[in-house]
Write a protein that holds these residues in place. Structure first.
Motif, PDB file in Angstrom:
ATOM      1  N   PHE A   1      -2.382   2.619   4.935  1.00  0.00           N
ATOM      2  CA  PHE A   1      -1.055   2.174   5.380  1.00  0.00           C
ATOM      3  C   PHE A   1      -1.055   1.820   6.857  1.00  0.00           C
ATOM      4  O   PHE A   1      -1.910   2.284   7.611  1.00  0.00           O
ATOM      5  N   PRO A   2      -0.060   1.022   7.266  1.00  0.00           N
ATOM      6  CA  PRO A   2      -0.006   0.662   8.689  1.00  0.00           C
ATOM      7  C   PRO A   2       0.385   1.876   9.535  1.00  0.00           C
ATOM      8  O   PRO A   2       0.892   2.874   9.024  1.00  0.00           O
TER       9      PRO A   2
ATOM     10  N   ARG B   1      10.311  -1.527   4.040  1.00  0.00           N
ATOM     11  CA  ARG B   1       9.936  -2.646   3.160  1.00  0.00           C
ATOM     12  C   ARG B   1       9.980  -2.209   1.702  1.00  0.00           C
ATOM     13  O   ARG B   1      10.499  -2.910   0.837  1.00  0.00           O
ATOM     14  N   SER B   2       9.430  -1.029   1.436  1.00  0.00           N
ATOM     15  CA  SER B   2       9.449  -0.536   0.061  1.00  0.00           C
ATOM     16  C   SER B   2      10.871  -0.241  -0.396  1.00  0.00           C
ATOM     17  O   SER B   2      11.227  -0.489  -1.545  1.00  0.00           O
TER      18      SER B   2
ATOM     19  N   PHE C   1      12.668  -3.225  -1.617  1.00  0.00           N
ATOM     20  CA  PHE C   1      12.246  -3.571  -2.981  1.00  0.00           C
ATOM     21  C   PHE C   1      12.976  -2.704  -4.010  1.00  0.00           C
ATOM     22  O   PHE C   1      13.484  -3.197  -5.018  1.00  0.00           O
ATOM     23  N   PHE C   2      13.031  -1.397  -3.750  1.00  0.00           N
ATOM     24  CA  PHE C   2      13.670  -0.505  -4.724  1.00  0.00           C
ATOM     25  C   PHE C   2      15.175  -0.736  -4.818  1.00  0.00           C
ATOM     26  O   PHE C   2      15.748  -0.609  -5.883  1.00  0.00           O
TER      27      PHE C   2
ATOM     28  N   PHE D   1      14.853  -7.349  -0.723  1.00  0.00           N
ATOM     29  CA  PHE D   1      13.433  -7.670  -0.529  1.00  0.00           C
ATOM     30  C   PHE D   1      13.235  -9.178  -0.465  1.00  0.00           C
ATOM     31  O   PHE D   1      12.603  -9.694   0.457  1.00  0.00           O
TER      32      PHE D   1
ATOM     33  N   MET E   1       4.260  -8.069  -6.488  1.00  0.00           N
ATOM     34  CA  MET E   1       3.737  -6.796  -5.985  1.00  0.00           C
ATOM     35  C   MET E   1       2.236  -6.620  -6.159  1.00  0.00           C
ATOM     36  O   MET E   1       1.571  -6.126  -5.259  1.00  0.00           O
TER      37      MET E   1
ATOM     38  N   ARG F   1       0.599  -8.554  -3.482  1.00  0.00           N
ATOM     39  CA  ARG F   1       0.766  -7.959  -2.151  1.00  0.00           C
ATOM     40  C   ARG F   1      -0.123  -6.742  -1.944  1.00  0.00           C
ATOM     41  O   ARG F   1      -0.397  -6.363  -0.799  1.00  0.00           O
ATOM     42  N   HIS F   2      -0.507  -6.080  -3.058  1.00  0.00           N
ATOM     43  CA  HIS F   2      -1.344  -4.893  -2.925  1.00  0.00           C
ATOM     44  C   HIS F   2      -2.840  -5.211  -2.935  1.00  0.00           C
ATOM     45  O   HIS F   2      -3.654  -4.327  -2.684  1.00  0.00           O
TER      46      HIS F   2
ATOM     47  N   PHE G   1      -5.494  -4.056  -0.391  1.00  0.00           N
ATOM     48  CA  PHE G   1      -5.833  -2.630  -0.311  1.00  0.00           C
ATOM     49  C   PHE G   1      -6.603  -2.239  -1.551  1.00  0.00           C
ATOM     50  O   PHE G   1      -6.235  -2.618  -2.665  1.00  0.00           O
TER      51      PHE G   1
ATOM     52  N   TRP H   1      -0.512   8.532  -4.975  1.00  0.00           N
ATOM     53  CA  TRP H   1       0.780   7.860  -4.713  1.00  0.00           C
ATOM     54  C   TRP H   1       1.857   8.443  -5.632  1.00  0.00           C
ATOM     55  O   TRP H   1       2.972   8.760  -5.187  1.00  0.00           O
TER      56      TRP H   1
ATOM     57  N   PHE I   1       4.388   0.894 -13.660  1.00  0.00           N
ATOM     58  CA  PHE I   1       4.299  -0.135 -12.620  1.00  0.00           C
ATOM     59  C   PHE I   1       3.093   0.118 -11.711  1.00  0.00           C
ATOM     60  O   PHE I   1       2.388  -0.817 -11.318  1.00  0.00           O
ATOM     61  N   SER I   2       2.845   1.390 -11.419  1.00  0.00           N
ATOM     62  CA  SER I   2       1.755   1.705 -10.492  1.00  0.00           C
ATOM     63  C   SER I   2       0.402   1.388 -11.121  1.00  0.00           C
ATOM     64  O   SER I   2      -0.557   1.084 -10.409  1.00  0.00           O
TER      65      SER I   2
HETATM   66  C1  HEM Z   1      -0.557   2.698  -7.193  1.00  0.00           C
HETATM   67  C2  HEM Z   1      -0.373   3.274  -6.044  1.00  0.00           C
HETATM   68  C3  HEM Z   1       0.093   2.522  -4.818  1.00  0.00           C
HETATM   69  C4  HEM Z   1      -0.535   2.509  -3.608  1.00  0.00           C
HETATM   70  C5  HEM Z   1      -1.791   3.277  -3.226  1.00  0.00           C
HETATM   71  C6  HEM Z   1       0.242   1.638  -2.733  1.00  0.00           C
HETATM   72  C7  HEM Z   1      -0.105   1.304  -1.451  1.00  0.00           C
HETATM   73  C8  HEM Z   1       0.559   0.409  -0.658  1.00  0.00           C
HETATM   74  C9  HEM Z   1       0.117  -0.063   0.635  1.00  0.00           C
HETATM   75  C10 HEM Z   1      -1.167   0.356   1.327  1.00  0.00           C
HETATM   76  C11 HEM Z   1       1.052  -0.896   1.110  1.00  0.00           C
HETATM   77  C12 HEM Z   1       1.038  -1.662   2.445  1.00  0.00           C
HETATM   78  C13 HEM Z   1       1.913  -1.018   3.413  1.00  0.00           C
HETATM   79  C14 HEM Z   1       2.759  -2.028   4.122  1.00  0.00           C
HETATM   80  O1  HEM Z   1       2.243  -2.783   4.937  1.00  0.00           O
HETATM   81  O2  HEM Z   1       3.950  -2.031   3.844  1.00  0.00           O
HETATM   82  C15 HEM Z   1       2.099  -0.981   0.112  1.00  0.00           C
HETATM   83  C16 HEM Z   1       3.223  -1.753   0.238  1.00  0.00           C
HETATM   84  C17 HEM Z   1       4.215  -1.790  -0.678  1.00  0.00           C
HETATM   85  N1  HEM Z   1       4.247  -1.124  -1.882  1.00  0.00           N
HETATM   86 FE1  HEM Z   1       2.791  -0.009  -2.652  1.00  0.00          FE
HETATM   87  N2  HEM Z   1       1.316   1.164  -3.418  1.00  0.00           N
HETATM   88  C18 HEM Z   1       1.270   1.670  -4.688  1.00  0.00           C
HETATM   89  C19 HEM Z   1       2.156   1.436  -5.686  1.00  0.00           C
HETATM   90  C20 HEM Z   1       3.347   0.801  -5.528  1.00  0.00           C
HETATM   91  C21 HEM Z   1       4.347   0.668  -6.542  1.00  0.00           C
HETATM   92  C22 HEM Z   1       4.226   1.203  -7.970  1.00  0.00           C
HETATM   93  C23 HEM Z   1       5.397  -0.002  -5.983  1.00  0.00           C
HETATM   94  C24 HEM Z   1       6.720  -0.388  -6.574  1.00  0.00           C
HETATM   95  C25 HEM Z   1       7.143  -0.015  -7.752  1.00  0.00           C
HETATM   96  C26 HEM Z   1       5.044  -0.308  -4.621  1.00  0.00           C
HETATM   97  C27 HEM Z   1       5.827  -0.979  -3.712  1.00  0.00           C
HETATM   98  C28 HEM Z   1       5.429  -1.415  -2.490  1.00  0.00           C
HETATM   99  C29 HEM Z   1       6.209  -2.308  -1.637  1.00  0.00           C
HETATM  100  C30 HEM Z   1       7.566  -2.871  -1.930  1.00  0.00           C
HETATM  101  C31 HEM Z   1       5.425  -2.533  -0.504  1.00  0.00           C
HETATM  102  C32 HEM Z   1       5.794  -3.437   0.684  1.00  0.00           C
HETATM  103  C33 HEM Z   1       5.166  -4.766   0.409  1.00  0.00           C
HETATM  104  C34 HEM Z   1       5.281  -5.747   1.541  1.00  0.00           C
HETATM  105  O3  HEM Z   1       6.383  -6.163   1.874  1.00  0.00           O
HETATM  106  O4  HEM Z   1       4.261  -6.160   2.102  1.00  0.00           O
HETATM  107  N3  HEM Z   1       3.804   0.196  -4.370  1.00  0.00           N
HETATM  108  N4  HEM Z   1       1.764  -0.172  -0.934  1.00  0.00           N
END
Ligand code: HEM
Length: 148
Positions: A54-55, A64-65, A68-69, A79, A88, A91-92, A95, A105, A137-138
């Motif tokens: 993470f940042p 940001r998250s 989304f929620f 969002f 999503m 965007r992930h 990583f 998580w 979702f995850s």
């Molecule tokens: C499976 C495990 C997950 C991990 C390890 C994970 C990890 C991360 C990481 C490293 C970021 C970047 C942080 C940032 O710059 O904002 C991020 C962003 C985000 N994650 Fe996850 N995430 C996971 C699952 C989820 C799930 C299931 C959701 C939604 C249901 C979610 C929603 C978000 C959102 C909305 C962002 C911000 C995206 C953006 O605007 O760039 N994440 N997550």
């Protein structure tokens, strides 16, 4: 930030086939409650082994998250307004998220939900459905399979 170097893994289950969380959740929490829930999630992530992905600024990341929620739960489309289409999984991709990272998580989210009924008025009866959503979702965020 920890950027990926390995090939992308695609879960065979494909995109999540899961019901959205109940529409009764958002009116109970309000936008403020959703932001508080996600702030708590990020406090737990901060203390977890996935922290390095993470940042630096976890609070801004939590916002940001939260945006989304809010929209997922039927609130205003925060969002899309601020960051564009969710996409999503895409965007992930930067990583490296494997099954173990997903478990961490989810465990952090469970902790955030533990006292959410008292803290932010999360309707207790909707926690299992919300949890099922997160679980499905995850799975779709997993993009790395370590060599076995
Ligand atoms: C499976 C495990 C997950 C991990 C390890 C994970 C990890 C991360 C990481 C490293 C970021 C970047 C942080 C940032 O710059 O904002 C991020 C962003 C985000 N994650 Fe996850 N995430 C996971 C699952 C989820 C799930 C299931 C959701 C939604 C249901 C979610 C929603 C978000 C959102 C909305 C962002 C911000 C995206 C953006 O605007 O760039 N994440 N997550």
């Amino acid at each position: 930030m920890h950027q990926r170097q390995s090939p992308i893994y695609t879960p065979p289950s494909g995109p999540p086939q899961v019901d959205r969380p109940s529409e009764e959740i958002f009116p109970a929490l309000g936008q403020k409650g959703v932001f508080e829930l996600l702030a708590t999630l990020y406090e737990h992530l901060e203390q977890s082994p996935v922290r390095p992905m993470f940042p630096e600024d976890m609070h801004t990341a939590s916002e940001r998250s939260a945006a989304f929620f809010v929209q997922l739960l039927g609130g205003p489309p925060l969002f899309n307004q601020h960051y564009g289409p969710p996409r999503m999984r895409q965007r992930h991709l930067p990583f490296e998220i494997d099954a173990a990272a997903r478990e961490i998580w989810l465990a952090c989210f469970d902790k955030a939900l533990e006292d959410a009924p008292q803290r932010i008025g999360f309707p207790e009866q909707h926690i299992p459905g919300f949890r099922r959503f997160l679980e499905a979702f995850s799975e779709w965020m997993v993009n790395h399979k370590p060599a076995s």
